[in-house]
Design a protein around this motif. Structure first.
Motif, short mmCIF file in Angstrom:
data_model
loop_
_atom_site.label_atom_id
_atom_site.label_comp_id
_atom_site.label_asym_id
_atom_site.label_seq_id
_atom_site.Cartn_x
_atom_site.Cartn_y
_atom_site.Cartn_z
N LEU A 344 32.56 39.77 36.35
CA LEU A 344 33.87 39.66 37.00
C LEU A 344 33.72 38.89 38.30
O LEU A 344 32.85 39.21 39.11
N ASP A 345 34.56 37.86 38.48
CA ASP A 345 34.49 37.05 39.70
C ASP A 345 35.79 37.05 40.49
O ASP A 345 35.79 36.84 41.69
N VAL A 346 36.93 37.24 39.79
CA VAL A 346 38.24 37.28 40.46
C VAL A 346 39.12 38.31 39.75
O VAL A 346 39.08 38.42 38.53
N LEU A 347 39.90 39.03 40.55
CA LEU A 347 40.82 40.02 39.99
C LEU A 347 42.24 39.67 40.45
O LEU A 347 42.44 39.35 41.62
N VAL A 348 43.20 39.69 39.51
CA VAL A 348 44.60 39.41 39.86
C VAL A 348 45.44 40.63 39.48
O VAL A 348 45.28 41.17 38.39
N GLY A 380 37.77 45.43 46.30
CA GLY A 380 37.28 44.06 46.48
C GLY A 380 35.90 44.05 47.12
O GLY A 380 35.01 43.29 46.73
N LYS A 381 35.71 44.94 48.11
CA LYS A 381 34.41 45.03 48.79
C LYS A 381 33.35 45.59 47.85
O LYS A 381 32.22 45.11 47.81
N GLU A 382 33.73 46.63 47.11
CA GLU A 382 32.78 47.30 46.21
C GLU A 382 32.30 46.35 45.11
O GLU A 382 31.11 46.27 44.83
N LEU A 383 33.24 45.62 44.50
CA LEU A 383 32.88 44.71 43.40
C LEU A 383 32.44 43.34 43.90
O LEU A 383 31.96 42.52 43.13
N ASN A 384 32.65 43.08 45.19
CA ASN A 384 32.33 41.79 45.81
C ASN A 384 33.05 40.64 45.12
O ASN A 384 32.46 39.62 44.77
N VAL A 385 34.37 40.83 44.88
CA VAL A 385 35.20 39.78 44.27
C VAL A 385 36.49 39.63 45.06
O VAL A 385 36.95 40.60 45.67
N PRO A 386 37.09 38.42 45.07
CA PRO A 386 38.41 38.29 45.70
C PRO A 386 39.47 38.94 44.81
O PRO A 386 39.39 38.83 43.58
N ILE A 387 40.43 39.62 45.41
CA ILE A 387 41.53 40.21 44.65
C ILE A 387 42.82 39.54 45.09
O ILE A 387 43.16 39.54 46.28
#
Length: 499
Positions: A344-348, A380-387
């Motif tokens: 996972l790199d980005v979450l929307v 976002g911090k936990e997964l290290n991805v932009p949300i």
């Protein structure tokens, strides 16, 4: 001794043995690794990317590993003589002094070739010890059944700790040394240098927006807001598809994959079904109007386009979850699972106001939204991805002369503005000008309206109202409403301007 006592005796012995079971460890492996490092400092770099002092079992070994690591990183030589000056001279290891113990480690050192194997063995044992701790905590809490921790939240807590352990080799959060933070910052700069477009973040596929934001930064919460009809979902799907379509994986030393360009995207569509979302994306890509696709009002050539596009889209790593009214806890659990299974790199999230908080916030909607945005920021911090979280704006915009949104228009909570690292507003003047069309074609104002319409037709403004790491300002984009597509303007006379 009677029969019952005879039967119970071995059982009591087994229980006593279980009670005194030692946590898994291998002191010989730790000694062998430290010896290899003290003899040949290159051995440290074979293990330093995954092994941290906290993974060693013996406290003295942790201290030796930490000191040796600091000396080596400073470009100096770590050996028994240089390391002993940083340890207590009067400390004893059995009958040996610390200095003698260090000399013994070096004298009995194994070859550097085995260093990584020993490092892996130590790391695996540390993970097993952490698993035991998490397991014991789960059992103890389940037995106690505390009122403030129902089973569901215990499951979520255990899942979070296990995810953290799987991702980082530790589950306690805790402090990180500044050295590690600096190393991460340098790595990030190096990746930006190698990445297409030299962006520190993930490219949105819209160059003028990337120019202002440097791409989407990891662990950022990006709020994308606008009134209905402005195209916020369209912009989110455009960005999501651009990122997924440009995904280029790169194999890591441990066999896992990491995105070199683009990324794996998770899309929570709380408003639209996955078919509606797919129809939109197909329309954007094939330039066949989505209303025509829905009605089946298409030519054979258009249909061939759709089929070709769908075949290409099947390979794109874009995952859609269409659960309506999802809670922040469910969303976090599913995102963790996606990251473990597919990456996972980005979450929307489309959109914040359709999510639910916990029962604790009761009827207070403002508290609930605060809980949701705080939860998204932490995720976002936990997964290290932009949300990218979409949000509605209050109706106050409509009653103003100037319809451009402001931060104060964010609906239901100041926490959206507070928790967000970036706030983007989508604004299409064309939408408002179109509604002001004079009824009479011969009205003197009609020509004036026509000129104004020509000026704003096919354009949209993305207003960067807040950005922690960069400038605010406005980016002008092209917008094709029939295909719900945003893109860079071909006409360079439209410049971006900063506040």
């Amino acid at each position: 001794m009677n029969d019952a006592a005879r039967k119970l005796a071995p059982l009591a012995k087994d229980q006593a043995d279980q009670h005194y079971r030692e946590a898994p460890n291998n002191l010989e492996a730790e000694q062998a690794l430290l010896g290899a490092i003290l003899v040949n400092n290159d051995a440290f770099y074979r293990v330093s990317d995954f092994l941290k002092p906290v993974h060693l079992y013996e406290p003295l070994h942790r201290k030796i590993f930490e000191i040796a690591g600091e000396i080596i990183r400073m470009g100096k030589t770590a050996n028994p003589v240089t390391v002993k000056t940083f340890l207590k001279a009067d400390e004893k290891v059995g009958d040996l002094t610390v200095a003698q113990y260090l000399a013994r480690l070096a004298a009995e050192a194994v070859s550097i070739i085995n260093a990584e194997d020993y490092g892996r063995a130590i790391y695996d044992l540390a993970l097993r010890r952490s698993l035991i701790t998490i397991g014991e905590d789960m059992v103890n809490i389940a037995y106690d059944a505390p009122l403030d921790m129902p089973p569901q939240s215990q499951i979520e807590d255990a899942e979070r700790r296990l995810f953290e352990l799987a991702e980082t080799g530790r589950y306690d959060g805790g402090f990180q040394s500044f050295n590690d933070a600096v190393a991460l910052a340098i790595d990030m700069a190096g990746q930006a240098f190698e990445r297409d477009g030299h962006l520190s973040g993930i490219s949105t596929g819209i160059h003028s927006l990337d120019g202002k934001m440097g791409g989407l930064q990891r662990s950022d919460l990006i709020i994308l807001a606008g009134r209905p009809g402005m195209g916020k979902t369209s912009l989110a799907t455009n960005i999501a598809y651009n990122i997924a379509a440009s995904y280029e994986p790169e194999v890591q030393p441990d066999g896992s994959f990491k995105a070199k360009n683009g990324g794996v995207v998770g899309f929570y569509s709380l408003e639209m079904s996955s078919e509606q979302l797919a129809t939109r994306i197909i329309s954007e890509q094939t330039e066949v109007s989505s209303s025509k696709i829905r009605r089946g009002d298409i030519s054979e050539a258009d249909f061939e386009k759709l089929v070709a596009c769908s075949q290409m889209m099947q390979k794109v790593p874009l995952y859609i979850d269409q659960t309506g009214g999802i809670s922040i806890a469910q969303l976090a659990a599913r995102a963790r699972r996606l990251k473990r299974q597919r990456g996972l790199d980005v979450l929307v999230v489309d959109y914040v106001q359709l999510m639910t908080g916990s029962k604790k916030s009761g009827e207070n909607r403002v508290q609930e939204i605060t809980e949701i945005t705080t939860g998204l920021k932490a995720l976002g911090k936990e997964l290290n991805v932009p949300i990218i979280a979409l949000s509605q704006l209050s109706r106050a915009v409509e009653s103003r002369e100037d319809k451009r949104p402001q931060l104060s228009d964010l609906r239901e909570s100041g926490s959206i503005e507070q928790d967000a690292d970036v706030v983007l507003f989508v604004f299409r003047e064309e939408y408002y000008v179109k509604n002001m069309e004079p009824r009479d074609e011969f009205d003197p104002k009609y020509e004036e309206w026509k000129m104004q319409m020509e000026k704003v037709k096919g354009t949209a403004d993305v207003i960067i109202a807040k950005q922690r790491h960069g400038p605010t300002g406005t980016v002008k984009l092209a917008f094709q409403s029939e295909f719900t597509r945003f893109s860079d303007l071909a006409d360079p006379s439209f410049t971006q301007y900063e506040h």
